[in-house]
Design a protein around this motif. Structure first.
Motif, short mmCIF file in Angstrom:
data_model
loop_
_atom_site.label_atom_id
_atom_site.label_comp_id
_atom_site.label_asym_id
_atom_site.label_seq_id
_atom_site.Cartn_x
_atom_site.Cartn_y
_atom_site.Cartn_z
N GLN A 215 0.85 -1.20 0.00
CA GLN A 215 0.00 0.00 0.00
C GLN A 215 0.88 1.24 0.00
N ILE A 216 0.30 2.35 -0.44
CA ILE A 216 1.00 3.63 -0.43
C ILE A 216 -0.02 4.72 -0.11
N SER A 217 0.41 5.74 0.60
CA SER A 217 -0.49 6.86 0.92
C SER A 217 -0.37 7.93 -0.15
N ILE A 218 -1.48 8.61 -0.38
CA ILE A 218 -1.51 9.65 -1.41
C ILE A 218 -2.14 10.91 -0.83
N PHE A 219 -1.46 12.04 -1.04
CA PHE A 219 -2.03 13.35 -0.74
C PHE A 219 -2.46 13.97 -2.07
N PHE A 220 -3.66 14.51 -2.12
CA PHE A 220 -4.14 15.25 -3.28
C PHE A 220 -4.14 16.73 -2.93
N TYR A 221 -3.39 17.51 -3.70
CA TYR A 221 -3.27 18.94 -3.34
C TYR A 221 -4.54 19.70 -3.72
N ASP A 222 -4.70 20.87 -3.13
CA ASP A 222 -5.86 21.72 -3.42
C ASP A 222 -5.65 22.39 -4.78
N GLY A 223 -6.46 22.00 -5.75
CA GLY A 223 -6.28 22.49 -7.11
C GLY A 223 -6.51 23.98 -7.29
N PRO A 224 -7.65 24.54 -6.81
CA PRO A 224 -7.91 25.96 -7.02
C PRO A 224 -6.85 26.87 -6.41
N ILE A 225 -6.38 26.53 -5.21
CA ILE A 225 -5.37 27.40 -4.58
C ILE A 225 -4.04 27.28 -5.33
N ALA A 226 -3.66 26.06 -5.71
CA ALA A 226 -2.43 25.87 -6.49
C ALA A 226 -2.51 26.64 -7.80
N GLN A 227 -3.68 26.62 -8.43
CA GLN A 227 -3.90 27.37 -9.66
C GLN A 227 -3.74 28.86 -9.41
N GLY A 228 -4.25 29.32 -8.29
CA GLY A 228 -4.13 30.73 -7.93
C GLY A 228 -2.68 31.15 -7.74
N VAL A 229 -1.89 30.27 -7.12
CA VAL A 229 -0.48 30.55 -6.90
C VAL A 229 0.27 30.60 -8.23
N ALA A 230 0.05 29.63 -9.08
CA ALA A 230 0.82 29.49 -10.31
C ALA A 230 0.40 30.49 -11.39
N PHE A 231 -0.91 30.80 -11.48
CA PHE A 231 -1.38 31.53 -12.66
C PHE A 231 -2.28 32.73 -12.38
N GLN A 257 -6.96 18.47 9.82
CA GLN A 257 -7.07 18.79 8.40
C GLN A 257 -5.76 19.45 7.94
N VAL A 258 -5.31 19.06 6.77
CA VAL A 258 -4.11 19.67 6.21
C VAL A 258 -4.46 20.32 4.87
N MET A 259 -4.34 21.64 4.83
CA MET A 259 -4.53 22.34 3.57
C MET A 259 -3.19 22.30 2.84
N ASN A 260 -3.12 21.56 1.75
CA ASN A 260 -1.83 21.41 1.06
C ASN A 260 -1.94 21.80 -0.40
N ILE A 261 -0.89 22.41 -0.90
CA ILE A 261 -0.82 22.77 -2.31
C ILE A 261 0.53 22.31 -2.86
N ALA A 262 0.58 22.09 -4.15
CA ALA A 262 1.83 21.73 -4.83
C ALA A 262 1.88 22.48 -6.16
N THR A 263 3.02 23.09 -6.43
CA THR A 263 3.25 23.79 -7.70
C THR A 263 4.71 23.58 -8.08
N ASP A 264 5.05 23.98 -9.29
CA ASP A 264 6.47 24.05 -9.64
C ASP A 264 7.15 25.00 -8.68
#
Length: 815
Positions: A215-231, A257-264
């Motif tokens: 098994q492996i754990s997966i975090f899914f980042y917050d898309g709208p906030i990541a979009q806001g940061v990047a673009f 709760q963990v609010m997480n984002i991922a971007t370049d």
């Protein structure tokens, strides 16, 4: 507190090294920097290692290492480059991971990455496994610990890749929200809920069960906030960034709760100038206002294990809405380009490389079987050599692989076979397909890796795969008519880069006319040991003759080459290199020397052609860096003549030009060009000088202000920034030099009159460090010491010029 924030930065640059030289060659598009790695490091990676927190007047209150408070991954090939070219920033990245373990319950901020950023679902099983193993081993060698998480290139994912990661001990990865297919509570067998339209809750981790039972754990980042940061400009204000991150917690949910984002990671400073500062202030604002607790994935996972299961959308990624088509089809995803351009070249490019890979794999297995019963296991272990190419390390590796003493030619063959496989993976670096045109830097780069693999395959197995490869590349149609197709691009942009031992010998021979080498010298990824060398000169004519042993550091292949190079002046070189016998070389040397001493140059040229036949070389065969350097040297006398002529015109006609300028009459364009050239050159000369002539600088600044012409602002800023940094470094070494302190202030004030966009980052870092270590001690003496009082006054004035607040409460508390 049950509110947590995790910000992830994916820091990566494609592998840019010339595969024959193991060096990144000069890239003109990165001007005024040497190459894009250097430019992005300056604009982003360095900035985040020492990010600024500003006050309301935009003065620096504090300097922090962003990496220590966020989750991050660096591409292994980027870190390899950084370790060699910018060790200070490299050390800061490693130190950040060490510091983060103090902040985050023993968990480090750094994550591993699949080695050279290939699209994992498009790779075969063997390549996937090697990419994961190499990524882990590279990480362990640098960060001195095992990685908990691993970043997938472009977050491109499939079940097999996750299973192989789990097999190697990876605990988690990070994906985009639309890559979750369905979820359910762990204790509910049948109640799956569809979340495939980015409906997954990104505030909790999920467990993914794999076919192997792992098994492996997966975090899914917050898309709208990541979009806001990047673009969408969210980095324009650090406080707004912090508020946006902490506004979406569920007040009714008592669980963590963990609010997480991922971007370049390049978003923070390279794509968005000052993004590093917005990130630093965001982190500071969240912590100081107790809006949430900063965390990283490993810490959160340990404290709050997943309670829900997830199934992923296979063959999906974060940067292609069509899944992974961006790396094999004309799906519509691109970086723009001219009207009418398409990316139909992507499919045949991948098919061509797949064909080449599938030719190289059985070749490798058959040839490697003579030395080991586990060829692919040997490739997995080859990362040990890539990380340390010392003779001792490589020797131990070869002994362990074969389990028996090896002859020299056997060692060379094993290393060549493993280099074939290294290049066969590097040619799949994802950036080769990401952009809009196949003739771009990134696509040409992966074709160079293919060419290197083809060359090595011919060496070890006498099999020429180039014709079959270029035949397939002919179906890779370029958007640029002059490039026609992939085969034409290969011939014109890749083949000229191919290097063999003879070309290294030619490079050594020609550059020896301009640079005196030791008996043994390093030349990129080769060593050259001189056995005999003669240099004859007659006016502008020079003749170099010699014998030398050229050896590859990567494959240990070597050859004794003989050379003769005639320099006729300017850019005119005639040379030859070949593996001649001692008798042949001795005879040639005698004939050529006699002819040269008798000024019989046609005979010298004839002897070169007779002895070296098809192995003739000229300036155009030099490696790009030295080619440019020698051309600059050759042109220097011409430039001196032009400068002398322009200065004579400037001095002779200056009174008339000044009168026309004062009464606002435009100067003829030819005269304005003279003014522009002379003043730009003079300012550059002052800034290039180790000891800046203040009096001359003041005169030139006043003169510049009189004229309206195109200044070389980018070059001025680059030179001035470097000069201020070097002066600040000298001040740091000799802090009691009040004259130097005063001089820096004057230079900064003069530069301010030129309206330059100065990069004072290094100077500010040095000043900040001095403010913590040196300023408090001298300030404590200022009450009764006139010299100390003057130093303090000047130092504080310098702080105003550099926009660093020396009396900051944060600074005082740290000192």
């Amino acid at each position: 507190m049950n509110r947590f924030v995790c910000i992830h930065g994916h820091f990566y640059q494609p592998h840019r090294e010339n595969p024959w030289l193991d060096e990144v060659e000069v890239q003109d598009s990165a001007y005024p920097y040497h190459d894009w790695n250097e430019r992005v490091t300056t604009e982003c990676y360095a900035r985040n290692a020492a990010a600024r927190i500003l006050d309301d007047n935009r003065h620096i209150l504090d300097i922090v290492n962003n990496y220590s408070k966020i989750s991050f991954n660096f591409g292994p090939t980027l870190l390899s480059w950084m370790q060699d070219k910018d060790p200070e920033i490299y050390a800061a990245v490693l130190e950040a991971d060490r510091l983060s373990q103090q902040y985050f319950s023993g968990h480090g901020s750094a994550m591993a990455q699949v080695y050279n950023h290939i699209i994992m679902p498009l790779a075969n099983t063997k390549d996937k496994r090697t990419q994961i193993i190499w990524g882990i081993k590279d990480f362990e060698s640098r960060f001195k610990r095992k990685p908990e998480g691993m970043w997938l290139a472009e977050t491109a994912v499939d079940i097999e890749s996750l299973d192989l990661m789990a097999e190697q001990g990876i605990k988690f990865t990070v994906l985009a929200p639309h890559q979750a297919k369905r979820i359910k509570q762990g204790d509910q067998d049948m109640l799956w809920r569809d979340v495939s339209v980015a409906k997954v809750d990104p505030r909790v981790p999920y467990r993914c069960y794999l076919p192997s039972g792992r098994q492996i754990s997966i975090f899914f980042y917050d898309g709208p906030i990541a979009q806001g940061v990047a673009f969408e400009g969210l980095l324009n204000n650090g406080e707004h960034f912090a508020r946006r991150l902490t506004d979406d917690f569920s007040a009714s949910n008592p669980n963590a709760q963990v609010m997480n984002i991922a971007t370049d990671g390049e978003t923070y400073g390279h794509h968005h100038k000052f993004g590093d500062m917005a990130l630093a202030y965001c982190l500071h604002y969240i912590e100081s206002n107790k809006l949430a607790q900063l965390t990283i994935y490993g810490e959160f996972l340990k404290k709050f294990p997943p309670t829900q299961e997830v199934e992923i959308v296979e063959n999906s990624s974060w940067s292609c809405i069509h899944g992974i088509e961006r790396w094999r089809a004309d799906c519509g995803c691109s970086t723009g380009g001219q009207s009418g351009w398409n990316q139909r070249w992507r499919a045949p490019l991948r098919q061509s490389l797949d064909w080449l890979r599938d030719q190289l794999a059985p070749l490798y297995e058959v040839q490697m079987a003579a030395f080991t019963n586990d060829p692919w296991g040997a490739r997995d272990k080859y990362i040990e050599v890539i990380l340390d190419r010392s003779e001792e390390k490589m020797g131990k590796f070869l002994q362990n692989i074969a389990g028996r003493p090896l002859k020299e030619d056997e060692k060379i063959k094993i290393l060549k076979l493993l280099e074939i496989q290294t290049n066969a993976m590097l040619m799949y670096t994802s950036c080769g397909w990401f952009f809009n045109e196949v003739s771009g830097l990134e696509s040409v780069q992966i074709l160079k890796y293919a060419a290197r693999a083809i060359q090595l395959a011919k060496d070890v197995a006498s099999i020429d795969l180039e014709e079959g490869f270029t035949y397939r590349l002919a179906s890779v149609i370029s958007n640029v008519p002059e490039f026609k197709d992939g085969a034409q691009i290969y011939r014109t942009m890749v083949k000229p880069s191919v290097v063999d031992l003879l070309r290294v010998g030619a490079h050594y021979a020609m550059t020896s006319l301009f640079e005196q080498y030791a008996t043994q010298t390093n030349m990129y990824s080769y060593t050259v040991k001189s056995e005999q060398y003669d240099l004859k000169e007659a006016g502008r004519l020079r003749l170099a003759l010699g014998r030398a042993v050229v050896r590859s550091k990567d494959t240990w292949e070597q050859a004794t080459v003989c050379f003769a190079v005639l320099h006729l002046g300017d850019h005119n070189f005639i040379g030859g290199v070949d593996c001649l016998s001692v008798d042949e070389f001795t005879k040639m040397r005698t004939l050529m020397t006699n002819a040269f001493l008798e000024s019989d140059i046609p005979s010298v040229i004839g002897i070169i052609k007779d002895y070296f036949k098809y192995h003739n070389y000229s300036l155009w065969h030099l490696f790009k860096e030295e080619q440019q350097k020698i051309l600059n040297q050759v042109l220097s006398s011409t430039m001196d003549d032009i400068e002398t002529s322009f200065r004579q015109i400037y001095d002779h006609h200056y009174p008339l030009m000044q009168i026309k300028n004062e009464i606002s009459l435009p100067l003829p364009r030819m005269l304005m060009t003279v003014v522009e050239f002379v003043l730009n050159r003079d300012i550059s000369a002052v800034l290039e000088a180790e000891d800046v002539d203040i009096k001359r600088f003041k005169q030139l600044v006043e003169e510049m202000k009189r004229w309206s012409f195109k200044r070389d602002q980018a070059n001025f800023a680059f030179l001035a920034s470097g000069r201020i940094s070097s002066l600040m470094k000298r001040l740091s070494d000799y802090p009691d030099n009040i004259h130097l302190l005063d001089k820096i202030i004057i230079i900064l004030e003069l530069l301010g009159q030129l309206s330059l966009d100065l990069d004072l980052w290094k100077a500010q870092n040095i000043y900040f460090a001095m403010g913590r270590k040196i300023y408090p001690e001298i300030a404590s003496q200022a009450g009764g010491d006139e010299l100390a009082a003057r130093w303090v006054k000047l130092f504080e004035q310098l702080g105003e010029n550099l926009l660093v607040k020396i009396t900051s409460p944060l600074l005082i508390s740290k000192s």
